[in-house]
Write an enzyme that holds these catalytic residues in place. Structure first.
Site, PDB file in Angstrom:
ATOM      1  N   ASP A 191       9.604   8.555  -1.990  1.00  0.00           N
ATOM      2  CA  ASP A 191       8.837   7.321  -2.171  1.00  0.00           C
ATOM      3  C   ASP A 191       8.273   6.882  -0.818  1.00  0.00           C
ATOM      4  O   ASP A 191       8.879   7.132   0.223  1.00  0.00           O
ATOM      5  CB  ASP A 191       9.695   6.200  -2.763  1.00  0.00           C
ATOM      6  CG  ASP A 191       8.857   5.153  -3.481  1.00  0.00           C
ATOM      7  OD1 ASP A 191       8.661   5.288  -4.705  1.00  0.00           O
ATOM      8  OD2 ASP A 191       8.376   4.215  -2.818  1.00  0.00           O
ATOM      9  N   SER A 192       7.121   6.204  -0.873  1.00  0.00           N
ATOM     10  CA  SER A 192       6.474   5.747   0.358  1.00  0.00           C
ATOM     11  C   SER A 192       7.018   4.406   0.833  1.00  0.00           C
ATOM     12  O   SER A 192       6.669   3.953   1.928  1.00  0.00           O
ATOM     13  CB  SER A 192       4.962   5.633   0.141  1.00  0.00           C
ATOM     14  OG  SER A 192       4.672   4.682  -0.878  1.00  0.00           O
ATOM     15  N   ALA A 219       3.616  10.932  -0.998  1.00  0.00           N
ATOM     16  CA  ALA A 219       4.006  11.934  -1.992  1.00  0.00           C
ATOM     17  C   ALA A 219       3.257  13.247  -1.809  1.00  0.00           C
ATOM     18  O   ALA A 219       3.872  14.325  -1.837  1.00  0.00           O
ATOM     19  CB  ALA A 219       3.792  11.385  -3.403  1.00  0.00           C
ATOM     20  N   CYS A 279      -0.116   5.868 -15.744  1.00  0.00           N
ATOM     21  CA  CYS A 279      -0.154   4.496 -16.270  1.00  0.00           C
ATOM     22  C   CYS A 279      -1.532   3.875 -16.092  1.00  0.00           C
ATOM     23  O   CYS A 279      -1.696   2.673 -16.296  1.00  0.00           O
ATOM     24  CB  CYS A 279       0.915   3.638 -15.596  1.00  0.00           C
ATOM     25  SG  CYS A 279       0.703   3.468 -13.806  1.00  0.00           S
TER      26      CYS A 279
END
Length: 344
Positions: A191-192, A219, A279
């Site tokens: 994760d960033s 990522a 999404c």
């Protein structure tokens, strides 16, 4: 609202209805009744905008605490009525308004993060898929948690036993930790956000998960680095944030989905499973599938299932945008020994 692309939102087709506290209490009761039939524990999305007849309103429930998003001028104005209706219906310990982002700016509204009622602790808890998670309701993404992937996370656990897992946008560990508890041999979470990874590691400890490797970084850059080191994984989760936030981002964003899928497939072992999701409501199921198909040309892949948002995110039949989450379970077929000999 004259300041947005959507000039009006429909609450009722009855011109004589009063939009008052009783109106909101009735809609909230309807939403609550459906969730209580679906879930045994009070951790779910209580209101999903148009899907529950309350356009512009999102409410996530964390047992005795509620986190709201108001994405329209009308809902923002009616927050006192909504808060009063929620107090009468659920008697919550606290209600937090977490209203920020592009949707509010399109409505001409400023960001608001404030406690509307009671007390909201620094951390809230979520019980999901036999795991307990800590959530940051103020500093985390959206309302703090993403209930929409609950069913997809549960489904992926069936593939976890003995697998090396890579979770590319791990956030607080919603995928990574249940997969580790389901018997994965190793889990790498990327994760960033350093604060998100710190909570993920805390969640791993709370769930007695050992040996989880977390990587703080971009990522795509991390995927390249893993490929260059020769690492491979048997189960990969690719669930990026919305890469297409508006129609003007469509071309660049759709290419980004293709590139992410291409890199993930390069890291997937024969017999492995890739869960690839989006999404972005501007990206259709068909377009995501076409980008996956383009990325899959260099290998032998098959789609063995599809995922969508869980049932506490109902879709309004006339509002396709409310059906935003799509995902594919992709299997890389194994080369049999006789096929390898023929190739040689």
């Amino acid at each position: 609202n004259p300041h947005t692309l959507l000039c009006a939102r429909l609450l009722s087709r009855d011109p004589h209805v009063s939009i008052d506290e009783d109106f909101y209490r009735t809609r909230l009761q309807q939403a609550l009744l459906m969730r209580e039939r679906l879930f045994t524990a009070p951790f779910y999305r209580l209101v999903h905008g148009e899907g529950d007849g309350l356009p512009g309103l999102i409410i996530d429930r964390y047992e005795d605490h509620l986190v709201l998003q108001a994405g329209s001028l009308g809902m923002d104005r009616d927050l006192p009525l909504i808060t009063a209706a929620l107090q009468g219906l659920l008697r919550p310990a606290g209600i937090l308004l977490k209203a920020s982002g592009a949707a509010r700016r399109l409505e001409g509204l400023e960001d608001r993060i404030e406690v509307l009622f009671g007390h909201i602790p620094e951390r809230l808890e979520v019980w999901e898929n036999d795991c307990l998670f800590q959530v940051d309701p103020r500093g985390g993404q959206k309302t703090g948690w993403f209930y929409d992937h609950r069913a997809n996370r549960r489904r992926l656990r069936d593939f976890a036993q003995g697998r090396r897992v890579l979770d590319c946008f791990a956030y607080l560990g919603g995928f990574a930790i249940p997969l580790a508890k389901a018997g994965a041999s190793a889990v790498t979470a990327v994760d960033s956000s350093a604060p998100a990874l710190a909570i993920l590691e805390e969640n791993a400890r709370r769930n007695e998960v050992e040996g989880l490797r977390s990587i703080h970084g971009d990522a795509m850059e991390t995927l390249h680095n893993l490929r260059d080191r020769g690492e491979q994984f048997d189960l990969i989760v690719l669930d990026p944030p919305a890469l297409i936030k508006s129609k003007k981002d469509f071309k660049e964003g759709s290419i980004a989905y293709r590139r992410f899928n291409d890199m993930a497939m390069r890291l997937l072992t024969p017999g492995g499973i890739l869960f690839s999701a989006s999404c972005s409501h501007h990206l259709s199921r068909e377009t995501l599938l076409s980008q996956i198909a383009f990325a899959a040309q260099r290998g032998d892949y098959q789609i063995i299932g599809e995922g969508s948002q869980d049932m506490d995110h109902p879709v309004h039949p006339a509002v396709p945008e409310s059906n935003y989450l799509k995902g594919f379970f992709i299997h890389r077929r194994e080369e049999l020994p006789e096929e390898a000999e023929k190739t040689a």
